[in-house]
Structure formats: C-alpha cells, structure tokens
Scaffold this active site. Structure first.
Site, PDB file in Angstrom:
ATOM      1  N   GLN A   1       2.036  -5.977  -3.166  1.00 15.21           N
ATOM      2  CA  GLN A   1       2.483  -6.084  -1.763  1.00 15.21           C
ATOM      3  C   GLN A   1       3.811  -5.329  -1.573  1.00 15.21           C
ATOM      4  O   GLN A   1       4.061  -4.382  -2.309  1.00 15.21           O
ATOM      5  CB  GLN A   1       2.609  -7.563  -1.341  1.00 15.21           C
ATOM      6  CG  GLN A   1       1.275  -8.304  -1.199  1.00 15.21           C
ATOM      7  CD  GLN A   1       0.721  -8.850  -2.495  1.00 15.21           C
ATOM      8  OE1 GLN A   1       1.421  -9.513  -3.233  1.00 15.21           O
ATOM      9  NE2 GLN A   1      -0.542  -8.608  -2.774  1.00 15.21           N
TER      10      GLN A   1
ATOM     11  N   ASP B   1       0.804  -1.228   0.000  1.00 12.86           N
ATOM     12  CA  ASP B   1       0.000   0.000   0.000  1.00 12.86           C
ATOM     13  C   ASP B   1       0.837   1.279   0.000  1.00 12.86           C
ATOM     14  O   ASP B   1       0.444   2.310   0.539  1.00 12.86           O
ATOM     15  CB  ASP B   1      -0.965   0.023   1.206  1.00 12.86           C
ATOM     16  CG  ASP B   1      -1.847  -1.203   1.230  1.00 12.86           C
ATOM     17  OD1 ASP B   1      -2.179  -1.712   0.142  1.00 12.86           O
ATOM     18  OD2 ASP B   1      -2.212  -1.653   2.338  1.00 12.86           O
TER      19      ASP B   1
ATOM     20  N   GLY C   1      -4.642  -4.281  -3.748  1.00 13.64           N
ATOM     21  CA  GLY C   1      -5.614  -3.230  -4.060  1.00 13.64           C
ATOM     22  C   GLY C   1      -4.818  -1.998  -4.443  1.00 13.64           C
ATOM     23  O   GLY C   1      -4.176  -1.393  -3.591  1.00 13.64           O
ATOM     24  N   HIS C   2      -4.787  -1.683  -5.728  1.00 16.62           N
ATOM     25  CA  HIS C   2      -3.970  -0.573  -6.226  1.00 16.62           C
ATOM     26  C   HIS C   2      -4.885   0.569  -6.670  1.00 16.62           C
ATOM     27  O   HIS C   2      -5.652   0.423  -7.617  1.00 16.62           O
ATOM     28  CB  HIS C   2      -3.074  -1.048  -7.383  1.00 16.62           C
ATOM     29  CG  HIS C   2      -2.060  -2.082  -6.961  1.00 16.62           C
ATOM     30  ND1 HIS C   2      -1.164  -2.654  -7.810  1.00 16.62           N
ATOM     31  CD2 HIS C   2      -1.790  -2.620  -5.732  1.00 16.62           C
ATOM     32  CE1 HIS C   2      -0.397  -3.511  -7.143  1.00 16.62           C
ATOM     33  NE2 HIS C   2      -0.765  -3.506  -5.879  1.00 16.62           N
TER      34      HIS C   2
ATOM     35  N   LYS D   1       1.679   2.162  -5.106  1.00 15.60           N
ATOM     36  CA  LYS D   1       2.156   1.590  -6.376  1.00 15.60           C
ATOM     37  C   LYS D   1       1.208   1.921  -7.526  1.00 15.60           C
ATOM     38  O   LYS D   1       1.637   2.301  -8.610  1.00 15.60           O
ATOM     39  CB  LYS D   1       2.313   0.062  -6.243  1.00 15.60           C
ATOM     40  CG  LYS D   1       3.368  -0.343  -5.223  1.00 15.60           C
ATOM     41  CD  LYS D   1       3.415  -1.841  -5.023  1.00 15.60           C
ATOM     42  CE  LYS D   1       2.216  -2.429  -4.322  1.00 15.60           C
ATOM     43  NZ  LYS D   1       2.066  -2.074  -2.908  1.00 15.60           N
TER      44      LYS D   1
HETATM   45  P1  GDP Z   1      -0.831   0.357  -3.489  1.00 17.10           P
HETATM   46  O1  GDP Z   1      -1.403  -0.919  -3.013  1.00 17.10           O
HETATM   47  O2  GDP Z   1       0.647   0.441  -3.267  1.00 17.10           O
HETATM   48  O3  GDP Z   1      -1.198   0.668  -4.914  1.00 17.10           O
HETATM   49  O4  GDP Z   1      -1.459   1.501  -2.583  1.00 17.10           O
HETATM   50  P2  GDP Z   1      -3.032   1.649  -2.175  1.00 17.10           P
HETATM   51  O5  GDP Z   1      -3.780   2.118  -3.351  1.00 17.10           O
HETATM   52  O6  GDP Z   1      -3.492   0.423  -1.489  1.00 17.10           O
HETATM   53  O7  GDP Z   1      -2.930   2.751  -1.059  1.00 17.10           O
HETATM   54  C1  GDP Z   1      -2.379   4.003  -1.294  1.00 17.10           C
HETATM   55  C2  GDP Z   1      -3.436   5.068  -0.996  1.00 17.10           C
HETATM   56  O8  GDP Z   1      -2.813   6.327  -0.896  1.00 17.10           O
HETATM   57  C3  GDP Z   1      -4.470   5.220  -2.092  1.00 17.10           C
HETATM   58  O9  GDP Z   1      -5.688   5.584  -1.515  1.00 17.10           O
HETATM   59  C4  GDP Z   1      -3.913   6.362  -2.946  1.00 17.10           C
HETATM   60  O10 GDP Z   1      -4.927   7.072  -3.637  1.00 17.10           O
HETATM   61  C5  GDP Z   1      -3.299   7.220  -1.893  1.00 17.10           C
HETATM   62  N1  GDP Z   1      -2.113   8.001  -2.296  1.00 17.10           N
HETATM   63  C6  GDP Z   1      -1.114   7.661  -3.154  1.00 17.10           C
HETATM   64  N2  GDP Z   1      -0.156   8.616  -3.166  1.00 17.10           N
HETATM   65  C7  GDP Z   1      -0.554   9.566  -2.296  1.00 17.10           C
HETATM   66  C8  GDP Z   1       0.030  10.791  -1.829  1.00 17.10           C
HETATM   67  O11 GDP Z   1       1.126  11.190  -2.210  1.00 17.10           O
HETATM   68  N3  GDP Z   1      -0.691  11.493  -0.910  1.00 17.10           N
HETATM   69  C9  GDP Z   1      -1.893  11.079  -0.429  1.00 17.10           C
HETATM   70  N4  GDP Z   1      -2.507  11.828   0.464  1.00 17.10           N
HETATM   71  N5  GDP Z   1      -2.470   9.948  -0.851  1.00 17.10           N
HETATM   72  C10 GDP Z   1      -1.801   9.179  -1.747  1.00 17.10           C
HETATM   73  P1  IMO Z   2      -0.953  -4.189  -2.232  1.00 19.16           P
HETATM   74  O1  IMO Z   2      -0.474  -4.755  -3.550  1.00 19.16           O
HETATM   75  C1  IMO Z   2      -1.066  -4.661   2.114  1.00 19.16           C
HETATM   76  C2  IMO Z   2      -1.187  -8.751   3.669  1.00 19.16           C
HETATM   77  C3  IMO Z   2      -2.442  -9.216   4.381  1.00 19.16           C
HETATM   78  C4  IMO Z   2      -1.843 -10.181   5.377  1.00 19.16           C
HETATM   79  C5  IMO Z   2      -0.720 -10.833   4.596  1.00 19.16           C
HETATM   80  C6  IMO Z   2      -1.074 -12.183   3.970  1.00 19.16           C
HETATM   81  O2  IMO Z   2      -2.232  -3.468  -2.304  1.00 19.16           O
HETATM   82  O3  IMO Z   2       0.150  -3.435  -1.566  1.00 19.16           O
HETATM   83  P2  IMO Z   2      -2.603 -12.888   1.910  1.00 19.16           P
HETATM   84  O4  IMO Z   2      -4.066 -12.668   1.660  1.00 19.16           O
HETATM   85  O5  IMO Z   2      -1.713 -12.334   0.873  1.00 19.16           O
HETATM   86  O6  IMO Z   2      -2.290 -14.321   2.209  1.00 19.16           O
HETATM   87  O7  IMO Z   2      -2.320 -12.085   3.291  1.00 19.16           O
HETATM   88  O8  IMO Z   2      -0.386  -9.923   3.557  1.00 19.16           O
HETATM   89  N1  IMO Z   2      -1.388  -8.232   2.304  1.00 19.16           N
HETATM   90  C7  IMO Z   2      -1.310  -6.934   1.986  1.00 19.16           C
HETATM   91  N2  IMO Z   2      -1.125  -5.839   2.748  1.00 19.16           N
HETATM   92  N3  IMO Z   2      -1.155  -4.522   0.776  1.00 19.16           N
HETATM   93  C8  IMO Z   2      -1.325  -5.603  -0.021  1.00 19.16           C
HETATM   94  O9  IMO Z   2      -1.275  -5.525  -1.365  1.00 19.16           O
HETATM   95  C9  IMO Z   2      -1.450  -6.879   0.575  1.00 19.16           C
HETATM   96  N4  IMO Z   2      -1.644  -8.121   0.112  1.00 19.16           N
HETATM   97  C10 IMO Z   2      -1.591  -8.939   1.170  1.00 19.16           C
HETATM   98  O10 IMO Z   2      -3.096  -8.137   4.996  1.00 19.16           O
HETATM   99  O11 IMO Z   2      -1.262  -9.471   6.432  1.00 19.16           O
HETATM  100 MG    MG Z   3      -2.940  -1.621  -1.772  1.00 20.45          MG
END
Ligand code: GDP
Ligand code: IMO
Ligand code: MG
Length: 425
Positions: A223, A13, A40-41, A16
């Site tokens: 991840q 998270d 979840g991207h 990415k």
């Molecule tokens: P990912 O799994 O690495 O793609 O990240 P996620 O989408 O799960 O979580 C990142 C969250 O931060 C999302 O809600 C993005 O919209 C948000 N985000 C990304 N870059 C920034 C930033 O520079 N500032 C803020 N405030 N939010 C951001």
């Molecule tokens: P993105 O790509 C954050 C965590 C789960 C749990 C552990 C194992 O959005 O960064 P799993 O279902 O993979 O067997 O769970 O890994 N986990 C993540 N945490 N971002 C993710 O993906 C994750 N994918 C799995 O919360 O702790």
């Molecule tokens: Mg994510």
C-alpha cells in the site's frame, strides 16, 4: 546494499513490485512486513508478467530468501495458490520462503464480515475495500481474538477456531449476511495448514542473525502512506501501518538496523477505492494517464482514479518516513503531455494548507493549487542513461524532488527491468 526499507508514498501501486525486483539483485533477504492479499505487486521480466499478493517480490530471483513477517495478515488459500502458480512457472519456493508463526490468519468469516460491512454502508461512506478480509483480521488482532500461523498449524486448531466461528456467525446473522460453515472451514484450513506448516518458522531470530552477520536486508512495503491506518486519509485507509514504523513492528527488526529509507512515487497520482484525492482529474488528461499507464488495480481489476502529482501528499509522507532517496516511476506515461501541473498546496474555505488536514471533510473540499511546467513530448522508455533524458523531463523530476525535499535514487521509465535509471541507489 545497506538495509533498506521501501515504502509507497501515495495511495499504493507506485511500482513497488518492479523496484523490489530490481533491488533484490543486491540483497541477501527480502521481507514483507504488513498488509495481505489486498496488495498486488507487478513484476515484468522479459515477456513474463507476475502479480504477487502476499509473497515478497524478491522471490522471482533465483535462490533469494524471502520472509513474510509477523505484521502480515495471511489468507492461507490465497497464499497456497500463489505458491502453486510460482511452482507451475518453475519458480521453486521451498527452502527459501519463510512465514512468521506470529502472522495473523485471514479466514472466510473475515472476508464475509468485510463484504457485509461494506454492503451495509451508505454511498459516500463505503471505503471501497478489496473485500479480502483485511480490516476484520487486523480488527481481531487488536481485539486479541485473532488466530496466528502458530495456531493454524497447532493440533488444537479445530477447537480454537470453533468458538471464533460461532462468534463471527452471531455478528453475520445480526448484519443479515450469509453465515459461514464451520465444518467446511475446519476441514479446508486443516488441509491448508498441513501444506503450509513446513514454511512456518520463528522469523525473528532469522532476521536478527542476518543483521548480526552483516547480511543485506530489503523490506518491501505494501500500500502507501496515504492508506496508513494512523497517517492516511482515515477512515478511507487500510488497517495497517504502511509507513516505515511498520517495518519494525511487522518484522521485529530494530529501528537501529535500518540504514536507509526509500520512498516510491508515481510521476503522477492514482488511487483505487473511495476517499478524497484532491488532484483527481475527470478530463482528457485523467483519461490519458489511465489509458497510457494501464491504470487498473492489480488485485481487483478496478480502474484507478488518476490525477496530477500531489506534492503536498508526498512531502507529508516524507515527513513521516524520512526518505533518504525517492524513486519516481512511470515518467514515460507523461511523455505525450504538453503541459504538466504539480499540486503545491490546497485551498479550503479561504485557508491555504501545505500539509494534509486530519479532518476528512476539509480534505474532501480541498482545491489544489497548481504550478505548471512544460511537457517534454518525446518518448523516454528506451532511454538508459539519466543524462540522456529530455531537459524538460529532467526539470520536472528535479522539481518533484525539490518540492518533496528528497534526492532522486531511481527513475523508472517503463515496466521492464531494463527501463530503470539507477541514479544513486
Ligand atoms: P505496486 O503495488 O506498487 O507494486 O504497483 P502495481 O504493480 O500495482 O502497479 C504498478 C504498475 O505499473 C504495474 O503494472 C507495473 O508493471 C507498472 N510499472 C511500474 N513501473 C513502471 C514505469 O516506470 N512505467 C510504466 N509504464 N509502467 C510501470
Ligand atoms: P499495493 O500494495 C492500492 C485500498 C483499497 C481501499 C483501501 C482499503 O498493491 O500498493 P483494504 O482491502 O485494504 O481494507 O482496502 O485500501 N488498497 C490499495 N490500493 N494498492 C494497494 O496495495 C492497496 N491495498 C488496499 O482499494 O481503498
Ligand atoms: Mg499494487
């Protein structure tokens, strides 16, 4: 743009999705190489917000070719609903989304086994998985009893899956869990296979051809390094290689074709699920980071645990991945903090650690050793030039890069495309 691998450097998270969307503008092909719909991207474009779980985040750019590599585990129903959602938003994926015939398939019994295994574990032992069946599917792959996309779309699918369902039901029964229905699975997944078949190809020659023709490839990790099956906080990890080696094993791209490795980090630390996180805060600062950063899982909606930046973690992930550049996101979330701490080492049982201990018991007892810096206490989201940032914000970013031993490539100060300060990439 040179062939680039972007990998998460913390516990996932890191942003990415947003950065892949930004970089996609400059490439010919975006490739996901591991994980499944545990990811979840998020990508925000104008007023629209998209959350991608399986399909590469590059899909939102018109005509961009996107590949789902052999290293993924694919839940066909989840993928179909993702395709349908994109189509409903007028994002046509036909002819530009390609799924590896070697990628493994997640079936309902994998999800059932994931859930049953978590439910049986005592408090303190639960991993806190996303219950998407990720672990059991990779487990079957390694045990050589998995089914791949090629098997799903083959006429012999009903025959082959039949024995697997019987085996899974034996285990589910022994665990005291609900059994899965064979006829239902065969009917539903045969239908899904028909819809997915046109997307399924041998992606290896496609990638090889692209390399030969000098096309630019962007690899999207899922991840983060601390969830890597080999290098993460085992057993509180996911079941794939989230680090740079996964980009090769998960796509067939030779290491020699990788020109650049980019590590992505949040300006602080978050984690969803169980397992050690030395810099976790249960105070007002932790609450502020969670609230301002809107730190809720993009897949499960669970609140993310929040804490200070852990330089031990990111230095370790840099050791494994060899970052050419660092992308730092969510700096804006720290705008209101008067004092900021950075964890530079751990202390456990009188011993100082400057890298991640393998022993999970030690990792759990680690006490972070902090250095402090003054906050900048000014909004940063509207800033569109790195040089215009408050001096104290620049000093914080520079210190993070210095501790990690890598150069700043991009700084992100908001979720939207525009809030991206491209320094070197
Ligand atoms: P990912 O799994 O690495 O793609 O990240 P996620 O989408 O799960 O979580 C990142 C969250 O931060 C999302 O809600 C993005 O919209 C948000 N985000 C990304 N870059 C920034 C930033 O520079 N500032 C803020 N405030 N939010 C951001
Ligand atoms: P993105 O790509 C954050 C965590 C789960 C749990 C552990 C194992 O959005 O960064 P799993 O279902 O993979 O067997 O769970 O890994 N986990 C993540 N945490 N971002 C993710 O993906 C994750 N994918 C799995 O919360 O702790
Ligand atoms: Mg994510």
């Amino acid at each position: 743009m040179p062939n680039t691998v972007l990998v998460g450097s913390q516990w996932g998270d890191e942003g990415k999705g947003k950065i892949i969307d930004v970089l996609t503008e400059d490439v010919d092909m975006v490739v996901r190489f591991q994980g499944g719909n545990n990811a979840g991207h998020t990508v925000e474009i104008g007023q629209d917000k998209y959350v991608l779980h399986l399909i590469p985040s590059g899909i939102l750019r018109e005509n961009q070719v996107c590949i789902m590599g052999n290293g993924l585990v694919i839940d066909p129903l989840s993928l179909l609903s993702e395709i349908d959602e994109l189509m409903a938003d007028d994002i046509d994926v036909t002819g530009r989304l390609f799924i590896s015939d070697r990628a493994h398939v997640v079936f309902p019994y994998h999800r059932a086994l994931d859930g049953a295994s978590e439910d049986r574990k005592a408090e303190g032992e639960k991993i806190g998985t996303t219950k998407r069946g990720i672990g059991p599917t990779y487990g079957d792959k390694i045990a050589r009893v998995g089914l791949r996309m090629a098997d799903l779309i083959s006429p012999s699918f009903p025959e082959v899956i039949s024995g697997r369902i019987d085996d899974a039901n034996l285990i589910l029964k022994a665990m005291g869990a609900d059994l899965v229905d064979k006829d239902e699975i065969i009917a539903e997944y045969t239908k899904a296979a028909e819809r997915l078949a046109p997307f399924v190809v041998d992606t290896i020659p496609m990638i090889s051809e692209a390399i030969k023709n000098g096309k630019s490839i962007l690899m999207e990790g899922a991840q983060g390094a601390m969830l890597d099956i080999d290098f993460g906080t085992y057993p509180f990890v996911t079941s794939s290689n989230t680090t740079v080696a996964g980009a090769c094993s998960g796509t067939g791209m030779p290491p020699s074709a990788i020109d650049r490795v980019v590590g992505i980090v949040k300006a602080y630390t978050t984690r969803v699920g169980e397992g050690p996180m030395p810099t976790e805060l249960s105070d007002e600062v932790g609450e502020t980071l969670g609230r301002v950063g809107n730190e809720f899982g993009a897949t499960t909606g669970r609140p993310r645990r929040c804490g200070w930046f852990d330089a031990v973690v990111v230095k370790y992930s840099c050791m494994i991945n060899g970052y050419d550049y660092l992308v730092i996101t969510k700096l804006d979330v720290m705008d209101s903090l008067e004092t900021i701490k950075i964890c530079v080492a751990y202390e456990c049982d009188g011993k100082i650690y400057d890298t991640i201990p393998a022993d999970i018991g030690i990792m759990e007892r680690c006490v972070p050793q902090y250095e402090e810096m003054p906050g900048w206490c000014e909004p940063t989201t509207e800033i569109d030039n790195y040089d215009d940032l408050p001096e104290k914000a620049k000093a914080y970013v520079a210190r993070l890069c210095e501790l990690v031993g890598s150069e700043l490539g991009i700084l992100s100060v908001g979720p939207k495309r525009a809030s991206t300060l491209r320094v070197k990439i």
